[in-house]
Design an enzyme around this catalytic site. Structure first.
Site, PDB file in Angstrom:
ATOM      1  N   ASP A  47       0.849  -1.198   0.000  1.00 10.10           N
ATOM      2  CA  ASP A  47       0.000   0.000   0.000  1.00 10.10           C
ATOM      3  C   ASP A  47       0.886   1.250   0.000  1.00 10.10           C
ATOM      4  OD1 ASP A  47      -2.787   1.199   0.379  1.00 10.10           O
ATOM      5  OD2 ASP A  47      -1.670   2.126   2.028  1.00 10.10           O
ATOM      6  N   TYR A  52       3.362   9.870   0.727  1.00 16.08           N
ATOM      7  CA  TYR A  52       4.301   9.249   1.666  1.00 16.08           C
ATOM      8  C   TYR A  52       5.747   9.544   1.288  1.00 16.08           C
ATOM      9  CZ  TYR A  52       0.181   6.358   2.863  1.00 16.08           C
ATOM     10  OH  TYR A  52      -1.063   5.904   3.211  1.00 16.08           O
ATOM     11  N   LYS A  81      -2.262   6.433  -4.220  1.00 16.23           N
ATOM     12  CA  LYS A  81      -3.312   7.397  -3.874  1.00 16.23           C
ATOM     13  C   LYS A  81      -3.035   8.776  -4.446  1.00 16.23           C
ATOM     14  CE  LYS A  81      -3.624   4.866   0.460  1.00 16.23           C
ATOM     15  NZ  LYS A  81      -2.245   4.425   0.656  1.00 16.23           N
ATOM     16  N   HIS A 114      -7.166  10.163  -1.882  1.00 12.17           N
ATOM     17  CA  HIS A 114      -6.612   9.984  -0.531  1.00 12.17           C
ATOM     18  C   HIS A 114      -7.522  10.532   0.570  1.00 12.17           C
ATOM     19  CE1 HIS A 114      -2.387   9.344   1.388  1.00 12.17           C
ATOM     20  NE2 HIS A 114      -3.338   9.038   2.241  1.00 12.17           N
TER      21      HIS A 114
END
Length: 320
Positions: A47, A52, A81, A114
């Site tokens: 994921d 990130y 995302k 997201h």
């Protein structure tokens, strides 16, 4: 014989692996080793997210795993995302192309919005002055085009309340396949789960252990007495009990770890189950949402003035 729960079938017919490695808050230099360890120990679901800021490192590891013949691309499920600053329809394909470039892939198995939040292009951080009016229908139309193109094999959302999900499904040509949300024994998402089950949306759980490594979230599910009692009776770790609870409830789980032993242990969920009498004990756990989303609220500049605006009756738990 304990029921094996290795996959869940999405409305597209695709099978999403029930356990994935979460990569949020996994530092550069560490996340690559975690992905390598996970895949070599049997994980088939990673994921990711542009926000990130570690997709490039993950991409390098994936390429090496493919090149070395450890695993084939078609054997892995990769999720990513779309970030807040890329919600404008013209920016959506650009954002996915950047993710694909960083991950060194031709497609992702699942691409998610997201949060139901829109910010000015190029925004970094959460300055309220950068909020824009949310327009999910136009963003979703661009997501549908990615599905049509084959670059996203399935599309969905994250952090959508049951009402926001219903509003989206009312206008969608291609309904969302997944809603990825905070879900763990301390926040069981009962209302949202019922909606998802009734409408063919798969619920996927981020922070399925309550993010024990994140101090500001103040929510280590692994310390709950009920979890520890069940773990002791079954001879399992508290983390394994919390994760197996998720699988038996019918949702995929995305535990994040960079510790090799915990990465392995978190996948050991298949040859045992929580019996009904112990499973019933989970209903005794006090419910509290750990990520309430206050950072998305603003009296005048945000689409959301209150937590009720953001969560629409799905609540935040004991301090509602």
């Amino acid at each position: 014989m304990a029921q094996s729960i290795k996959f869940f079938e999405l409305r597209t017919g695709a099978k999403i692996p029930s356990v994935g490695l979460g990569t949020w808050q996994s530092d550069p230099g560490v996340v690559g080793r975690a992905v390598d360890t996970a895949v070599k120990n049997g994980y088939r679901h990673i994921d990711c997210a542009a926000s990130y800021k570690n997709e490039k490192e993950i991409g390098s590891v994936l390429k090496k795993l493919f090149d070395d013949g450890v695993v084939k691309r078609e054997d892995l499920w990769i999720t990513s995302k779309l970030w807040h600053a890329d919600h404008a329809p013209e920016d959506v394909p650009v954002a996915l192309n950047k993710t694909l470039e960083d991950l060194q892939l031709d497609y992702v198995d699942l691409y998610l919005i997201h949060w139901p939040v829109k910010m000015k292009k190029g925004t970094v951080g959460m300055n309220p002055e950068n909020f824009l009016p949310v327009d999910i229908p136009s963003t979703w139309k661009a997501m549908e085009a990615l599905y049509d193109s084959g670059k996203a094999r399935a599309i969905g959302v994250c952090n959508f309340s049951s009402k926001k999900l219903a509003d989206l499904m009312a206008i969608a040509r291609i309904p969302p396949a997944v809603d990825q949300v905070e879900c763990h024994p301390g926040w069981q998402q009962t209302k949202l789960r019922e909606f998802c089950n009734a409408n063919g949306v798969h619920l996927s759980a981020w922070s399925p252990l309550g993010s024990p490594g994140t101090a500001w979230m103040k929510g280590n599910v692994l310390n709950l007495p009920v979890i520890n009692m069940i773990a002791e009776k079954l001879g399992k770790t508290p983390a394994q009990v919390a994760l197996r609870w998720g699988l038996q409830k019918g949702h995929s789980v995305l535990p994040k770890s960079t510790n090799p032993e915990r990465i392995k242990a978190n996948l050991d969920l298949q040859d045992w189950s929580i019996p009904d009498d112990l499973f019933a004990k989970f209903s005794e756990i006090e419910q509290r949402r750990l990520v309430r989303g206050e950072f998305y609220l603003h009296e005048t500049l945000s689409s959301y003035k209150t937590l009720e605006d953001l969560w629409d009756g799905d609540g935040v738990g004991s301090s509602d």
